[in-house]
Motif scaffolding. Structure first.
Motif, mmCIF file in Angstrom:
data_model
loop_
_atom_site.group_PDB
_atom_site.id
_atom_site.type_symbol
_atom_site.label_atom_id
_atom_site.label_comp_id
_atom_site.label_asym_id
_atom_site.label_seq_id
_atom_site.Cartn_x
_atom_site.Cartn_y
_atom_site.Cartn_z
ATOM 1 N N THR A 104 0.822 -1.212 0.000
ATOM 2 C CA THR A 104 0.000 0.000 0.000
ATOM 3 C C THR A 104 0.857 1.264 0.000
ATOM 4 N N HIS A 133 -3.856 6.407 7.978
ATOM 5 C CA HIS A 133 -2.538 5.830 8.289
ATOM 6 C C HIS A 133 -1.488 6.794 7.725
ATOM 7 N N VAL A 183 -10.928 1.149 5.443
ATOM 8 C CA VAL A 183 -11.086 0.729 6.844
ATOM 9 C C VAL A 183 -9.910 1.288 7.637
ATOM 10 N N ASN A 185 -7.040 1.387 10.282
ATOM 11 C CA ASN A 185 -6.248 0.371 10.983
ATOM 12 C C ASN A 185 -6.241 0.624 12.479
ATOM 13 N N ALA A 212 -5.806 -1.011 2.431
ATOM 14 C CA ALA A 212 -4.931 -1.949 3.144
ATOM 15 C C ALA A 212 -5.699 -2.823 4.139
ATOM 16 N N GLN A 213 -6.616 -2.200 4.891
ATOM 17 C CA GLN A 213 -7.306 -2.960 5.941
ATOM 18 C C GLN A 213 -8.638 -3.533 5.468
ATOM 19 N N SER A 233 -2.227 -4.085 0.170
ATOM 20 C CA SER A 233 -1.026 -4.886 0.481
ATOM 21 C C SER A 233 -1.391 -6.359 0.529
HETATM 22 N N1 PLP Z 1 -2.774 1.986 5.157
HETATM 23 C C1 PLP Z 1 -3.335 1.353 6.195
HETATM 24 C C2 PLP Z 1 -4.744 1.673 6.589
HETATM 25 C C3 PLP Z 1 -2.593 0.402 6.894
HETATM 26 O O1 PLP Z 1 -3.142 -0.225 7.925
HETATM 27 C C4 PLP Z 1 -1.273 0.128 6.494
HETATM 28 C C5 PLP Z 1 -0.442 -0.822 7.253
HETATM 29 O O2 PLP Z 1 -0.687 -1.102 8.401
HETATM 30 C C6 PLP Z 1 -0.754 0.796 5.399
HETATM 31 C C7 PLP Z 1 -1.528 1.734 4.753
HETATM 32 C C8 PLP Z 1 0.624 0.530 4.909
HETATM 33 O O3 PLP Z 1 0.710 -0.775 4.417
HETATM 34 P P1 PLP Z 1 2.119 -1.396 4.002
HETATM 35 O O4 PLP Z 1 3.015 -1.196 5.197
HETATM 36 O O5 PLP Z 1 1.808 -2.822 3.735
HETATM 37 O O6 PLP Z 1 2.596 -0.657 2.824
#
Ligand code: PLP
Length: 417
Positions: A104, A133, A183, A185, A212-213, A233
């Motif tokens: 992501t 995030h 969603v 995290n 991602a979530q 991801s």
């Molecule tokens: N966005 C959200 C809502 C997430 O929960 C996360 C990871 O926890 C990410 C982005 C980043 O994902 P990644 O570390 O797999 O790139």
């Protein structure tokens, strides 16, 4: 909360049965059976995914798109089959709308740099929310600093929802893109992404959804949401780390310049004039994570076999049970009460720092996450530095929740004997 029906769950394997597919879940930690409640950080991997990647390396490993030999052709076919599987899984119209990334974070950086770099200028606005995030904040801050665009933030309410009127109020003719999570995290809040997309489009802005979530918990349909970008991801949907993707709606990618240069992303190179490949390859410079893509395809097959709607319904029952049990723990404060919640529950316990709680729980075999969860603005909103977060996966059992609650009660005794 997503799908509530005993009918939906008829014949659905229970979580205890599904756990057998995940080798890492059979271990003990500090003499206790592992209760793995850190699925928002990463999910465990089913044997089918581990096997698919192993077989790829044992039999087919070669670089893609470059060779005419058999192994390279096989690897290329598998890589492109994975792209098609992802497209179908998230409801994209065409396989070429999927760009493979490390995850992501890289997907959002790609959108911010390639699309933002070409389309944002002084006076333009980028709308995000307070719920994001850091991966959906910092890339936009970086491109805002470079382009002169302004970052605008829609607030959340006390329950951890993004009120649509506040979101709407911040959209105007200067808003070029709205970027928000599907969603959260940190709190598990599910955003009404289709409605938010409709509002943003009505203001003339494009939309990026951080999925991602969501991808491992809910049926995702980018066509139904109608968003322009969707980032995700693999490791949060039972595939391995280092693979993920960005959906880019057909038509948008064609006008986006590359954001990284190198092999794979060109049509021809000369010192005078380099021509770029068509999307998605234009955005995939260098050797990709082919094994990861193969594993992602296996994870999708695993999830498809269960059915995302049924999986969501099963997880929802466990989530409701967890909320009910956690409310029974004295001194426990749930952080956020989102209208719709998936996957994660954040809480604090009076008199115990979340980090101490995390360590005590680990000694009881319970893996949760403590900290700001890469969502510091959310922590700031609640005037707390950190929370403890329990997050579920398709294999989470009520037994694990009981183990968590028992460990929380023990922890309380340590701090207030
Ligand atoms: N966005 C959200 C809502 C997430 O929960 C996360 C990871 O926890 C990410 C982005 C980043 O994902 P990644 O570390 O797999 O790139």
């Amino acid at each position: 909360m997503v799908v509530e029906s005993a009918e939906v769950l008829r014949d659905f394997p229970d979580a205890a049965t599904l756990r057998r597919d995940f080798p890492a879940l059979t271990q003990s930690v500090h003499g206790h059976p592992l209760a793995y409640l850190d699925n928002a950080a990463t999910t465990q991997k089913p044997e089918a995914v581990i096997r698919a990647e192993g077989e790829y390396y044992r039999r087919d490993n070669a670089n893609v798109h470059r060779g005419v030999h058999t192994l390279s052709e096989r690897a290329t076919a598998e890589f492109e089959a994975a792209r098609a599987a992802v497209a179908r899984f998230i409801g994209a119209a065409e396989a070429d709308e999927i760009v493979f990334t490390r995850g992501t974070t890289e997907a959002i950086n790609l959108a911010a740099n390639a699309w933002g770099g070409a389309n944002l200028g002084a006076g333009d606005e980028i709308l995000i929310t307070e719920l994001e995030h850091h991966s959906n904040i910092v890339p936009w801050q970086l491109i805002a600093a470079r382009s002169g665009a302004k970052l605008v933030v829609a607030p959340i309410d006390e329950d951890g929802n993004v009120p649509l009127e506040d979101f709407s109020e911040r959209l105007n003719s200067r808003t070029r893109i709205a970027a928000f999570g599907h969603v959260s995290n940190a709190l598990g809040s599910v955003n009404p992404v289709a409605e938010m997309t409709r509002l943003a489009h009505a203001a003339g802005a494009l939309v990026l959804v951080d999925g991602a979530q969501a991808v491992g918990h809910l049926p995702v349909d980018v066509g139904g949401i109608d968003c322009d970008f969707y980032a995700f991801s693999g490791h949060k949907m039972y595939a391995t780390m280092g693979i993920g993707g960005l959906y880019i709606r057909a038509g948008i990618a064609a006008d986006m310049p590359p954001w990284q240069g190198g092999g794979e992303m060109i049509r021809s190179v000369s010192f005078e004039n380099t021509l770029y490949a068509e999307p998605p390859h234009r955005f995939e410079a260098g050797t990709p994570n082919v094994a990861g893509a193969v594993g992602l395809k296996a994870a999708i097959a695993y999830l498809d076999n269960l059915g995302m709607a049924r999986l969501a319904a099963g997880e929802d029952e466990t989530l409701e049970y967890a909320l009910e049990q956690l409310r029974s723990v004295q001194g426990l404060n749930l952080v956020g009460r989102p209208a719709e919640r998936v996957g994660a529950i954040s809480f604090t316990i009076d008199g115990i720092h979340p980090h101490d709680l995390g360590t005590l729980l680990d000694h009881a075999g319970v893996a949760i996450r403590t900290g700001h969860h890469c969502a510091q603005p959310v922590m700031e909103h609640y005037h707390i530095p950190a929370t403890a977060r329990a997050s579920l996966g398709l294999y989470s059992t009520t037994g694990e929740i009981d183990q968590l609650v028992a460990a929380l009660n023990e922890a309380r005794k340590v701090f207030s004997p």
